[in-house]
Write an enzyme that holds these catalytic residues in place. Structure first.
Site, short mmCIF file in Angstrom:
data_model
loop_
_atom_site.label_atom_id
_atom_site.label_comp_id
_atom_site.label_asym_id
_atom_site.label_seq_id
_atom_site.Cartn_x
_atom_site.Cartn_y
_atom_site.Cartn_z
N GLY A 57 0.88 -1.18 0.00
CA GLY A 57 0.00 0.00 0.00
C GLY A 57 0.91 1.22 0.00
O GLY A 57 1.84 1.30 0.81
N ASP A 247 -1.48 4.64 -6.37
CA ASP A 247 -0.04 4.46 -6.15
C ASP A 247 0.78 5.60 -6.75
O ASP A 247 1.87 5.89 -6.29
CB ASP A 247 0.42 3.13 -6.74
CG ASP A 247 0.01 2.00 -5.83
OD1 ASP A 247 -1.15 1.56 -5.90
OD2 ASP A 247 0.83 1.60 -4.99
O1 MRU Z 1 0.41 -4.15 -4.60
P1 MRU Z 1 -0.18 -3.38 -3.44
O2 MRU Z 1 -0.98 -4.26 -2.53
O3 MRU Z 1 0.87 -2.59 -2.71
O4 MRU Z 1 -1.17 -2.37 -4.12
C1 MRU Z 1 -1.83 -1.46 -3.31
C2 MRU Z 1 -2.79 -0.59 -4.03
O5 MRU Z 1 -2.93 -0.64 -5.23
C3 MRU Z 1 -3.48 0.45 -3.21
O6 MRU Z 1 -4.75 0.71 -3.71
C4 MRU Z 1 -2.66 1.75 -3.23
O7 MRU Z 1 -1.35 1.49 -2.85
C5 MRU Z 1 -3.24 2.80 -2.37
S1 MRU Z 1 -3.13 2.40 -0.68
C6 MRU Z 1 -3.77 3.68 0.23
#
Ligand code: MRU
Length: 366
Positions: A57, A247
């Protein structure tokens, strides 16, 4: 070193364990079965924890990186500033290579680097102490920022609404509250009784393992659906708004988030449902002009073919495409919910105003 405990709600997602000089995280690869805390002191272990999504995240990765590079700096044994800076940069570049898409990683590392540069020529222990303070500040700010996003997001919905979310932009993706879930947590505290739909989020199931888990544990009404059901649920009239995290947001508003987000945005547009991206300003990258320039992480084929199954669920050797993120075009996004308010199109101008507002607030607080 590990410690077995009880529920997610008893912990923040990421913190600095001062006595152990360790980065402490909830190990998200063990959820929903076990809530385990990892105490990480070695840079290699922290790199792996980010790469393997034990901490994940965008905001949580940023907070972890801020703490990690402080811990790395503690282990640089020199009194010479230039040597210290070189070693600091090495540690920072190493951490930065763990995942490419979430801008919060490089954002936190650059922020720490600015601390080092501003203290050029000062005794190394003083610089390390300044990095310590900044790491704590980054973490504390995340909590405030997410709460503010929650307040601003809450102005867009009403009690009883059906809200759909994708992946996990929850407490587990930040320190507390999360971004997309912040309005849900605050609404829950205030008796809004939302009906929340959580996309399962193939292939790594962050929606099922993490979002459903944390919202259910918090006592919310959450319904888990497979990703390919979200259009049907939207069409049925049960969704009043979609809230997702991000992200990296490019300067034109194109937004990278977990793979499948753009499908949800397309369906929301078709059915006239507002699509909100909850974005701390730390995730808005004005140096990236558009979605075309966002680097999308490709992950291992086994995440699709083998993981979660007792035996492989695809023929051996089949070609697999596994991008971890997609880009939602800015015209599909109704608004961004930031800590400074709700931002509507046209985005390039609106973001410029947003950052001016941020600068103004910062200067007023000094
Ligand atoms: O691969 P991840 O689990 O790190 O992906 C996370 C996401 O896509 C979230 O939606 C994003 O990081 C926003 S978290 C507030």
């Amino acid at each position: 070193m590990e410690e077995k405990r009880k529920t997610i709600g008893e912990y923040d997602t990421v913190w600095l364990e001062e006595e152990r000089h360790a980065l402490a995280i909830i190990d998200q690869t063990r959820l929903p079965g076990e809530t385990e805390i990892l105490y990480l002191t070695e840079q290699k272990d922290i790199w792996n924890a980010i790469y393997l999504l034990q901490v994940r995240g965008a905001p949580a990765i940023g907070v972890a990186a801020g703490i990690a590079v402080y811990l790395a700096a503690r282990q640089i044994h020199t009194g010479d500033y230039e040597e210290f800076y070189r070693e600091f940069r090495k540690a920072s570049d190493y951490l930065n290579s763990s995942r490419p898409t979430a801008v919060n990683l490089s954002w936190a590392l650059k922020r720490q680097e600015r601390v080092v540069k501003a203290m050029r020529g000062r005794p190394v222990p003083e610089i390390v102490e300044a990095l310590h303070r900044e790491a704590l500040k980054i973490r504390e700010e995340d909590i405030q920022v997410c709460r503010a996003i929650g307040e601003n997001g809450l102005t867009l919905v009403k009690p009883g609404d059906g809200l759909l979310t994708h992946c996990n932009a929850g407490k587990l993706a930040a320190v507390r509250y999360g971004t997309a879930t912040a309005p849900m947590y605050l609404g829950h505290e205030r008796g809004y009784h939302f009906r929340i739909f959580a996309d399962e989020t193939r292939p790594l199931l962050q929606g099922a393992r993490l979002t459903a888990c944390e919202l259910q544990e918090a006592g919310m009404d959450v319904t888990l659906i497979c990703d390919n059901m979200s259009a049907a649920v939207m069409r049925s009239g049960r969704v009043n708004a979609v809230f997702v995290g991000c992200d990296r947001v490019a300067a034109n508003g194109d937004t990278a988030n977990k793979i499948g987000t753009s499908m949800a945005a397309l369906a929301a547009k078709r059915y006239g449902i507002p699509f909100y991206v909850c974005a701390p300003t730390s995730t808005i990258d004005m140096d990236t002009p558009s979605g075309k320039e966002i680097c999308i992480e490709e992950r291992k084929p086994e995440e699709i073919t083998d993981m979660w199954y007792e035996k492989p669920m695809a023929p051996k050797g089949v070609k697999v495409c596994n991008p971890a993120f997609d880009v939602t075009d800015s015209d599909l996004i109704t608004a961004f919910v930031t800590e400074y308010g709700v931002v509507r199109p046209p985005y390039p101008e609106a973001f410029r105003e947003l950052f001016l507002k941020k600068e103004l607030k910062k200067s007023q607080s000094y």
